[in-house]
Design a protein around this motif. Structure first.
Motif, PDB file in Angstrom:
ATOM      1  N   ALA A 195       0.857  -1.188   0.000  1.00  0.00           N
ATOM      2  CA  ALA A 195       0.000   0.000   0.000  1.00  0.00           C
ATOM      3  C   ALA A 195       0.887   1.229   0.000  1.00  0.00           C
ATOM      4  O   ALA A 195       2.069   1.158   0.369  1.00  0.00           O
ATOM      5  CB  ALA A 195      -0.902   0.004   1.238  1.00  0.00           C
ATOM      6  N   ASP A 196       0.318   2.357  -0.410  1.00  0.00           N
ATOM      7  CA  ASP A 196       1.131   3.573  -0.463  1.00  0.00           C
ATOM      8  C   ASP A 196       1.107   4.343   0.853  1.00  0.00           C
ATOM      9  O   ASP A 196       1.927   5.248   1.056  1.00  0.00           O
ATOM     10  CB  ASP A 196       0.688   4.475  -1.618  1.00  0.00           C
ATOM     11  CG  ASP A 196      -0.792   4.830  -1.565  1.00  0.00           C
ATOM     12  OD1 ASP A 196      -1.550   4.123  -0.880  1.00  0.00           O
ATOM     13  OD2 ASP A 196      -1.190   5.803  -2.218  1.00  0.00           O
ATOM     14  N   HIS A 197       0.195   3.995   1.767  1.00  0.00           N
ATOM     15  CA  HIS A 197       0.163   4.675   3.067  1.00  0.00           C
ATOM     16  C   HIS A 197      -0.777   3.935   4.007  1.00  0.00           C
ATOM     17  O   HIS A 197      -1.552   3.075   3.610  1.00  0.00           O
ATOM     18  CB  HIS A 197      -0.276   6.146   2.915  1.00  0.00           C
ATOM     19  CG  HIS A 197      -1.602   6.299   2.224  1.00  0.00           C
ATOM     20  ND1 HIS A 197      -2.806   6.003   2.836  1.00  0.00           N
ATOM     21  CD2 HIS A 197      -1.917   6.699   0.962  1.00  0.00           C
ATOM     22  CE1 HIS A 197      -3.800   6.234   2.001  1.00  0.00           C
ATOM     23  NE2 HIS A 197      -3.284   6.640   0.845  1.00  0.00           N
ATOM     24  N   ASP A 198      -0.689   4.314   5.259  1.00  0.00           N
ATOM     25  CA  ASP A 198      -1.537   3.754   6.310  1.00  0.00           C
ATOM     26  C   ASP A 198      -2.808   4.594   6.464  1.00  0.00           C
ATOM     27  O   ASP A 198      -2.906   5.694   5.902  1.00  0.00           O
ATOM     28  CB  ASP A 198      -0.725   3.755   7.619  1.00  0.00           C
ATOM     29  CG  ASP A 198      -1.502   3.221   8.804  1.00  0.00           C
ATOM     30  OD1 ASP A 198      -2.276   2.265   8.611  1.00  0.00           O
ATOM     31  OD2 ASP A 198      -1.333   3.745   9.915  1.00  0.00           O
ATOM     32  N   HIS A 199      -3.778   4.066   7.216  1.00  0.00           N
ATOM     33  CA  HIS A 199      -4.963   4.815   7.629  1.00  0.00           C
ATOM     34  C   HIS A 199      -5.101   4.697   9.142  1.00  0.00           C
ATOM     35  O   HIS A 199      -4.343   3.973   9.794  1.00  0.00           O
ATOM     36  CB  HIS A 199      -6.217   4.277   6.934  1.00  0.00           C
ATOM     37  CG  HIS A 199      -6.409   4.804   5.541  1.00  0.00           C
ATOM     38  ND1 HIS A 199      -7.111   5.952   5.265  1.00  0.00           N
ATOM     39  CD2 HIS A 199      -5.968   4.348   4.354  1.00  0.00           C
ATOM     40  CE1 HIS A 199      -7.108   6.176   3.955  1.00  0.00           C
ATOM     41  NE2 HIS A 199      -6.414   5.212   3.379  1.00  0.00           N
ATOM     42  N   THR A 200      -6.082   5.388   9.706  1.00  0.00           N
ATOM     43  CA  THR A 200      -6.201   5.433  11.165  1.00  0.00           C
ATOM     44  C   THR A 200      -7.170   4.392  11.723  1.00  0.00           C
ATOM     45  O   THR A 200      -7.586   4.497  12.874  1.00  0.00           O
ATOM     46  CB  THR A 200      -6.632   6.834  11.633  1.00  0.00           C
ATOM     47  OG1 THR A 200      -7.955   7.127  11.154  1.00  0.00           O
ATOM     48  CG2 THR A 200      -5.666   7.898  11.117  1.00  0.00           C
ATOM     49  N   LEU A 201      -7.543   3.401  10.944  1.00  0.00           N
ATOM     50  CA  LEU A 201      -8.397   2.313  11.428  1.00  0.00           C
ATOM     51  C   LEU A 201      -7.626   1.485  12.451  1.00  0.00           C
ATOM     52  O   LEU A 201      -6.471   1.104  12.221  1.00  0.00           O
ATOM     53  CB  LEU A 201      -8.828   1.432  10.255  1.00  0.00           C
ATOM     54  CG  LEU A 201      -9.653   0.186  10.596  1.00  0.00           C
ATOM     55  CD1 LEU A 201     -11.024   0.581  11.134  1.00  0.00           C
ATOM     56  CD2 LEU A 201      -9.812  -0.692   9.363  1.00  0.00           C
ATOM     57  N   VAL A 202      -8.252   1.206  13.582  1.00  0.00           N
ATOM     58  CA  VAL A 202      -7.607   0.421  14.634  1.00  0.00           C
ATOM     59  C   VAL A 202      -8.571  -0.645  15.149  1.00  0.00           C
ATOM     60  O   VAL A 202      -9.785  -0.544  14.994  1.00  0.00           O
ATOM     61  CB  VAL A 202      -7.153   1.304  15.823  1.00  0.00           C
ATOM     62  CG1 VAL A 202      -6.085   2.284  15.373  1.00  0.00           C
ATOM     63  CG2 VAL A 202      -8.340   2.041  16.435  1.00  0.00           C
TER      64      VAL A 202
ATOM     65  N   SER B  25     -15.141   7.787  15.199  1.00  0.00           N
ATOM     66  CA  SER B  25     -13.798   8.349  15.057  1.00  0.00           C
ATOM     67  C   SER B  25     -13.523   9.285  16.233  1.00  0.00           C
ATOM     68  O   SER B  25     -14.437   9.926  16.764  1.00  0.00           O
ATOM     69  CB  SER B  25     -13.664   9.099  13.730  1.00  0.00           C
ATOM     70  OG  SER B  25     -14.663  10.089  13.601  1.00  0.00           O
ATOM     71  N   GLY B  26     -12.275   9.348  16.647  1.00  0.00           N
ATOM     72  CA  GLY B  26     -11.919  10.153  17.812  1.00  0.00           C
ATOM     73  C   GLY B  26     -11.872  11.634  17.526  1.00  0.00           C
ATOM     74  O   GLY B  26     -12.354  12.446  18.315  1.00  0.00           O
TER      75      GLY B  26
ATOM     76  N   PHE C 103     -11.878   4.471  14.269  1.00  0.00           N
ATOM     77  CA  PHE C 103     -10.967   5.339  13.528  1.00  0.00           C
ATOM     78  C   PHE C 103     -10.462   6.441  14.458  1.00  0.00           C
ATOM     79  O   PHE C 103     -11.210   6.955  15.290  1.00  0.00           O
ATOM     80  CB  PHE C 103     -11.665   5.974  12.327  1.00  0.00           C
ATOM     81  CG  PHE C 103     -11.925   5.030  11.188  1.00  0.00           C
ATOM     82  CD1 PHE C 103     -11.023   4.915  10.142  1.00  0.00           C
ATOM     83  CD2 PHE C 103     -13.070   4.255  11.161  1.00  0.00           C
ATOM     84  CE1 PHE C 103     -11.255   4.045   9.084  1.00  0.00           C
ATOM     85  CE2 PHE C 103     -13.316   3.376  10.107  1.00  0.00           C
ATOM     86  CZ  PHE C 103     -12.401   3.275   9.070  1.00  0.00           C
ATOM     87  N   ALA C 104      -9.200   6.811  14.308  1.00  0.00           N
ATOM     88  CA  ALA C 104      -8.662   7.920  15.096  1.00  0.00           C
ATOM     89  C   ALA C 104      -9.227   9.246  14.619  1.00  0.00           C
ATOM     90  O   ALA C 104      -9.467  10.158  15.409  1.00  0.00           O
ATOM     91  CB  ALA C 104      -7.142   7.940  15.018  1.00  0.00           C
ATOM     92  N   THR C 105      -9.439   9.386  13.305  1.00  0.00           N
ATOM     93  CA  THR C 105     -10.003  10.613  12.735  1.00  0.00           C
ATOM     94  C   THR C 105     -11.081  10.225  11.733  1.00  0.00           C
ATOM     95  O   THR C 105     -11.135   9.086  11.266  1.00  0.00           O
ATOM     96  CB  THR C 105      -8.932  11.445  12.015  1.00  0.00           C
ATOM     97  OG1 THR C 105      -8.471  10.720  10.857  1.00  0.00           O
ATOM     98  CG2 THR C 105      -7.746  11.729  12.919  1.00  0.00           C
ATOM     99  N   GLY C 106     -11.936  11.171  11.389  1.00  0.00           N
ATOM    100  CA  GLY C 106     -12.921  10.880  10.344  1.00  0.00           C
ATOM    101  C   GLY C 106     -14.204  11.654  10.462  1.00  0.00           C
ATOM    102  O   GLY C 106     -14.370  12.513  11.335  1.00  0.00           O
ATOM    103  N   ASN C 107     -15.117  11.319   9.558  1.00  0.00           N
ATOM    104  CA  ASN C 107     -16.380  12.042   9.437  1.00  0.00           C
ATOM    105  C   ASN C 107     -17.555  11.234   9.983  1.00  0.00           C
ATOM    106  O   ASN C 107     -18.680  11.330   9.487  1.00  0.00           O
ATOM    107  CB  ASN C 107     -16.634  12.411   7.971  1.00  0.00           C
ATOM    108  CG  ASN C 107     -16.693  11.184   7.065  1.00  0.00           C
ATOM    109  OD1 ASN C 107     -16.452  10.054   7.509  1.00  0.00           O
ATOM    110  ND2 ASN C 107     -16.996  11.390   5.792  1.00  0.00           N
ATOM    111  N   SER C 108     -17.323  10.432  10.994  1.00  0.00           N
ATOM    112  CA  SER C 108     -18.370   9.581  11.545  1.00  0.00           C
ATOM    113  C   SER C 108     -19.449  10.406  12.235  1.00  0.00           C
ATOM    114  O   SER C 108     -19.162  11.497  12.748  1.00  0.00           O
ATOM    115  CB  SER C 108     -17.775   8.592  12.546  1.00  0.00           C
ATOM    116  OG  SER C 108     -16.703   7.878  11.981  1.00  0.00           O
TER     117      SER C 108
END
Length: 212
Positions: A101-108, A163-164, A137-142
């Motif tokens: 993958a080209d990068h990570d996401h904040t899903l935990v 998301s936090g 998710f650490a960040t997001g539009n939830s």
């Protein structure tokens, strides 16, 4: 019988391809990632000098930016199916296959869910007695945390995990991403346990030129 084309362009949607969950659930007239990879190999394998094939499961990224873990994971499974096809159709003594993958996401993965529990289920309750799911998710539009979560809510393909930090779109993460490599031993030995993403070009160049 007509010969196979030397070049092919497939356009199956007016915009992004459907998520795999929707493609199969709604019986859409779109091919899977594995089906497109299979056709690409049919064309490229005829070149005696070899070939370079790039396949992107791009909608995994879109689902994660929308804090929609279910669609992201189902699309990742579709990418895994395409990888299995590639490994079945390539020669590990000659062909290099890289999966990354080209990068990570904040899903935990959070909480202490039962080992037999569905990964999309509720894991526990927070200090305000509101339920939270195993995936967060650490960040997001939830949307705002719900006071109750029923199984039918979590099974809805449109459900977005909590998301936090509220943002318009979930942000990329900064963790290392896996790089899975399959192919000739002399090439695999050159790939260290941790690598800079810019080094991947070098691995591909060595595979294509046969430089040792």
């Amino acid at each position: 019988m007509a010969s196979a084309p030397e070049r092919i362009l497939g356009l199956f949607s007016g915009s992004h391809m459907a998520y795999e969950l929707d493609r199969t659930g709604q019986n859409l007239d779109q091919p899977s990632l594995a089906e497109m990879a299979n056709v690409a190999l049919d064309i490229l394998e005829r070149n005696p000098r070899g070939y370079f094939l790039l396949i992107e499961a791009g909608r995994v990224d879109h689902a994660l930016h929308n804090t929609n873990a279910r669609r992201a994971i189902v699309d990742l499974l579709a990418a895994d199916e395409a990888l299995g096809l590639l490994l079945d159709r390539t020669n590990p003594e000659e062909d290099l296959v890289l999966f990354t993958a080209d990068h990570d996401h904040t899903l935990v993965i959070a909480g202490y869910p039962d080992v037999r529990q569905d990964v999309f289920a509720v894991a526990g309750t927070d200090l305000h007695n509101r339920p939270y799911t195993t995936l967060l998710f650490a960040t997001g539009n939830s949307p705002a945390p719900a006071d109750t979560l029923e199984p039918r809510d979590l099974a809805n393909p449109d459900y977005r995990e909590r998301s936090g930090v509220p943002l318009r779109s979930e942000a990329h993460g900064g963790m290392d991403v896996p790089l899975y490599a399959f192919g000739p031993r002399w090439l695999l030995d050159r790939i260290p346990g941790t690598a800079d993403n810019t080094w991947i070009f070098g691995y591909l160049r060595e595979a294509m030129t046969g430089a040792r």
